[in-house]
Design an enzyme around this catalytic site. Structure first.
Site, PDB file in Angstrom:
ATOM      1  N   LEU A 162       0.835  -1.202   0.000  1.00 31.89           N
ATOM      2  CA  LEU A 162       0.000   0.000   0.000  1.00 31.89           C
ATOM      3  C   LEU A 162       0.877   1.262   0.000  1.00 31.89           C
ATOM      4  CD1 LEU A 162      -3.032   0.971   0.404  1.00 31.89           C
ATOM      5  CD2 LEU A 162      -2.548   1.000   2.846  1.00 31.89           C
ATOM      6  N   GLU A 200       0.550   0.227   9.729  1.00 30.32           N
ATOM      7  CA  GLU A 200      -0.924   0.052   9.712  1.00 30.32           C
ATOM      8  C   GLU A 200      -1.626   1.229  10.388  1.00 30.32           C
ATOM      9  OE1 GLU A 200      -2.613  -3.869  10.292  1.00 30.32           O
ATOM     10  OE2 GLU A 200      -0.661  -4.750   9.821  1.00 30.32           O
ATOM     11  N   TRP A 256       8.501   0.284   2.016  1.00 29.58           N
ATOM     12  CA  TRP A 256       8.228  -0.289   3.340  1.00 29.58           C
ATOM     13  C   TRP A 256       7.398  -1.561   3.224  1.00 29.58           C
ATOM     14  CZ3 TRP A 256      11.309   1.801   6.627  1.00 29.58           C
ATOM     15  CH2 TRP A 256      11.575   3.174   6.595  1.00 29.58           C
ATOM     16  N   ILE A 257       7.621  -2.360   2.200  1.00 29.28           N
ATOM     17  CA  ILE A 257       6.759  -3.521   1.991  1.00 29.28           C
ATOM     18  C   ILE A 257       7.343  -4.742   2.713  1.00 29.28           C
ATOM     19  CG2 ILE A 257       5.587  -4.984   0.286  1.00 29.28           C
ATOM     20  CD1 ILE A 257       4.813  -1.857   0.462  1.00 29.28           C
TER      21      ILE A 257
HETATM   22  C1  LIG Z   1       8.585  -1.992   9.901  1.00 30.14           C
HETATM   23  C2  LIG Z   1       7.576  -1.469   8.946  1.00 30.14           C
HETATM   24  C3  LIG Z   1       6.829  -2.346   8.179  1.00 30.14           C
HETATM   25  C4  LIG Z   1       5.905  -1.861   7.250  1.00 30.14           C
HETATM   26  N1  LIG Z   1       5.221  -2.748   6.465  1.00 30.14           N
HETATM   27  C5  LIG Z   1       4.371  -2.271   5.505  1.00 30.14           C
HETATM   28  C6  LIG Z   1       3.720  -3.164   4.601  1.00 30.14           C
HETATM   29  O1  LIG Z   1       3.854  -4.399   4.676  1.00 30.14           O
HETATM   30  N2  LIG Z   1       2.934  -2.640   3.623  1.00 30.14           N
HETATM   31  C7  LIG Z   1       2.744  -1.295   3.496  1.00 30.14           C
HETATM   32  O2  LIG Z   1       2.002  -0.893   2.596  1.00 30.14           O
HETATM   33  N3  LIG Z   1       3.352  -0.422   4.341  1.00 30.14           N
HETATM   34  C8  LIG Z   1       4.152  -0.881   5.338  1.00 30.14           C
HETATM   35  N4  LIG Z   1       4.794  -0.013   6.188  1.00 30.14           N
HETATM   36  C9  LIG Z   1       4.606   1.425   5.997  1.00 30.14           C
HETATM   37  C10 LIG Z   1       3.802   2.087   7.094  1.00 30.14           C
HETATM   38  O3  LIG Z   1       2.441   1.738   6.973  1.00 30.14           O
HETATM   39  C11 LIG Z   1       4.066   3.580   7.012  1.00 30.14           C
HETATM   40  O4  LIG Z   1       5.407   3.786   7.425  1.00 30.14           O
HETATM   41  C12 LIG Z   1       3.121   4.360   7.872  1.00 30.14           C
HETATM   42  O5  LIG Z   1       1.812   4.352   7.337  1.00 30.14           O
HETATM   43  C13 LIG Z   1       3.580   5.822   8.009  1.00 30.14           C
HETATM   44  O6  LIG Z   1       3.852   6.373   6.744  1.00 30.14           O
HETATM   45  P1  LIG Z   1       5.238   7.138   6.502  1.00 30.14           P
HETATM   46  O7  LIG Z   1       6.362   6.300   6.946  1.00 30.14           O
HETATM   47  O8  LIG Z   1       5.216   7.620   5.113  1.00 30.14           O
HETATM   48  O9  LIG Z   1       5.164   8.375   7.506  1.00 30.14           O
HETATM   49  P2  LIG Z   1       4.345   9.726   7.260  1.00 30.14           P
HETATM   50  O10 LIG Z   1       3.064   9.448   6.583  1.00 30.14           O
HETATM   51  O11 LIG Z   1       5.282  10.720   6.689  1.00 30.14           O
HETATM   52  O12 LIG Z   1       3.991  10.116   8.749  1.00 30.14           O
HETATM   53  C14 LIG Z   1       5.035  10.484   9.674  1.00 30.14           C
HETATM   54  C15 LIG Z   1       4.398  10.820  11.002  1.00 30.14           C
HETATM   55  O13 LIG Z   1       3.520  11.920  10.869  1.00 30.14           O
HETATM   56  C16 LIG Z   1       2.492  11.830  11.840  1.00 30.14           C
HETATM   57  N5  LIG Z   1       1.184  11.871  11.152  1.00 30.14           N
HETATM   58  C17 LIG Z   1       0.859  11.319   9.983  1.00 30.14           C
HETATM   59  N6  LIG Z   1      -0.437  11.544   9.679  1.00 30.14           N
HETATM   60  C18 LIG Z   1      -0.944  12.273  10.700  1.00 30.14           C
HETATM   61  C19 LIG Z   1      -2.215  12.825  10.984  1.00 30.14           C
HETATM   62  N7  LIG Z   1      -3.260  12.657  10.158  1.00 30.14           N
HETATM   63  N8  LIG Z   1      -2.359  13.550  12.129  1.00 30.14           N
HETATM   64  C20 LIG Z   1      -1.325  13.715  12.980  1.00 30.14           C
HETATM   65  N9  LIG Z   1      -0.090  13.207  12.767  1.00 30.14           N
HETATM   66  C21 LIG Z   1       0.100  12.501  11.646  1.00 30.14           C
HETATM   67  C22 LIG Z   1       2.668  10.483  12.552  1.00 30.14           C
HETATM   68  O14 LIG Z   1       3.382  10.686  13.752  1.00 30.14           O
HETATM   69  C23 LIG Z   1       3.528   9.709  11.572  1.00 30.14           C
HETATM   70  O15 LIG Z   1       4.292   8.692  12.195  1.00 30.14           O
HETATM   71  C24 LIG Z   1       5.702  -0.480   7.128  1.00 30.14           C
HETATM   72  C25 LIG Z   1       6.451   0.406   7.922  1.00 30.14           C
HETATM   73  C26 LIG Z   1       7.373  -0.084   8.822  1.00 30.14           C
HETATM   74  C27 LIG Z   1       8.163   0.908   9.645  1.00 30.14           C
END
Ligand SMILES: Cc1cc2nc3c(=O)[nH]c(=O)nc-3n(C[C@H](O)[C@H](O)[C@H](O)COP(=O)(O)OP(=O)(O)OC[C@H]3O[C@@H](n4cnc5c(N)ncnc54)[C@H](O)[C@@H]3O)c2cc1C
Length: 388
Positions: free
Chosen positions: A130, A367, A161-162
């Site tokens: 995703l 998630e 990040w998959i």
């Molecule tokens: C170990 C690991 C495994 C993963 N596995 C998968 C996977 O299998 N499949 C997949 O699709 N993705 C996966 N991910 C991705 C994960 O879902 C994303 O890292 C997560 O959704 C956050 O997105 P980002 O890293 O782009 O951070 P950003 O979207 O840039 O967000 C950074 C920070 O901003 C803050 N923030 C974001 N939105 C808001 C809001 N609306 N209001 C207030 N604060 C907010 C939060 O503190 C957030 O942590 C994985 C991530 C990790 C670290």
């Protein structure tokens, strides 16, 4: 021995209690000797073993059963038990569910028959793709394009990040098909790992190692039969999958927290300070009480959300968000207290609490980060007040 009194709560049936016993025994017998040195091979081995054990049957529906559904309480019990024994085993189990969730819930009979018997047996590994570099929390901003060409779709773009990236046999990929703006223009696809044009652009290392990658899609052609559910419904499909699996992230956090409490109880009984066991210090008892309280409160929220879903609730977004937010945040706090109670041993590389300290952190990000869960809870609370 972790506290098992929660299994007497009214959320559970006898089959759940039997499953908890069976999983605990299997984990004790099979997970102690797993070598995590080569993380890809360790993960593949765990999927194969979990498949042989039969536990992976819980992660996806049985295409041969009439009107099958997922039992969220069983998923939670398995994740909690496996996480208590071994974080990578929990990861291997959980990803077989998350990666196939869209097929279980929305797939055609052919898609279910094509993949689920193999993922349930541990013979095929799945992944959920995703996130993108510009759309982690902002799912509606997905850019990876799926354009119709002849009878096929052609995918171009990136996912990052998959989990299971690099070892998966297929990816459930969410892409922009453009039926509408933002969230209204996404669709879900099954993309086998061997598809021409799909490659691993980067392997990503994280504090608690597991297979993770950035994927590149370059003129990646897949047949129309790869589309899961209806075109344009990808966002709703992703959210429905997360609605099931978010509570299970809380359950994994609960498993880590229970292990941290077990280790702490052992430590404060065995360690003598000032001429008496550490446990005799009242401030230490305060820490233990806080840990036990946080664990029970988290378990109540996790199993409430799971029970509600199993009772047929269409969506449990509010309850699942509360379960994930509270259980993961409080597990972090419980584990931090465990590290403190272990003194220097708490930060010794390779110690149980040191690895728990690393394992728990990502659960508060993936998630849906904790902050995103708060937004969901606030909006749902407002909607219930205004009837929206
Ligand atoms: C170990 C690991 C495994 C993963 N596995 C998968 C996977 O299998 N499949 C997949 O699709 N993705 C996966 N991910 C991705 C994960 O879902 C994303 O890292 C997560 O959704 C956050 O997105 P980002 O890293 O782009 O951070 P950003 O979207 O840039 O967000 C950074 C920070 O901003 C803050 N923030 C974001 N939105 C808001 C809001 N609306 N209001 C207030 N604060 C907010 C939060 O503190 C957030 O942590 C994985 C991530 C990790 C670290």
């Amino acid at each position: 021995m972790a506290d098992r009194s929660f299994l007497e709560w009214p959320f559970f049936d006898d089959r759940h209690r039997a499953l908890a016993d069976q999983a605990d025994q299997w984990a004790a017998e099979n997970l102690r000797s797993i070598d995590h040195g080569d993380i890809d091979n360790a993960c593949i081995h765990l999927v194969r073993e979990l498949g042989k054990s039969g536990f992976l049957n819980l992660t996806a529906v049985d295409p041969e059963a009439g009107n099958p559904s997922l039992d969220v309480r069983s998923l939670c019990i398995l994740r909690e038990t496996l996480a208590r024994h071994d974080g990578l085993a929990d990861f291997a189990f959980a990803m077989q569910g998350l990666g196939t969730g869209a097929i279980s819930l929305f797939g055609s009979e052919a898609q279910k028959r094509g993949w689920l018997p193999r993922t349930r047996a541990g013979q095929a590994i799945s992944a959920f793709a995703l996130s993108e570099p510009q759309s982690g929390s902002d799912v509606a901003n997905i850019a990876l394009a799926a354009r119709r060409k002849g009878g096929d779709f052609v995918l171009d773009g990136e996912k990052t990040w998959i989990s299971n990236g690099g070892i998966a046999d297929f990816y459930t990929v969410f892409a922009r098909t453009g039926e509408g703006e933002g969230a209204k223009g996404l669709s879900a696809f099954i993309v086998p790992a061997a598809t021409a044009g799909l490659s691993i652009a980067e392997r990503i290392e994280v504090v608690a190692p597991h297979p993770l990658a950035r994927l590149s899609f370059d003129n990646c052609r897949i047949p129309e039969s790869s589309l899961i559910g209806e075109a344009g419904k990808g966002f709703a499909i992703a959210m429905a999958v997360l609605d099931v699996f978010r509570s299970t992230v809380g359950a994994a956090a609960l498993g880590f927290a229970r292990r941290a409490l077990d280790e702490s109880l052992k430590r404060v009984c065995e360690r003598d300070l000032f001429g008496a066991p550490l446990f005799d210090l009242q401030m230490v008892q305060g820490h233990i009480a806080d840990m036990a309280l946080d664990i029970d409160a988290a378990a109540l929220l996790v199993y409430r959300a799971a029970w509600l879903k199993d009772m047929g609730a269409k969506r449990v977004s509010r309850e699942a968000a509360m379960a994930k937010l509270f259980a993961t945040d409080q597990a972090q706090s419980v584990i931090d207290k465990a590290v403190q109670l272990h003194g220097g041993d708490g930060v010794r590389k390779g110690s149980v609490v040191e690895s728990l300290y690393r394992e728990i952190r990502a659960l508060r990000i993936y998630e849906g980060a904790s902050d995103v869960q708060k937004v969901i809870i606030a909006r749902q609370t407002m909607a219930s007040l205004t009837g929206g």
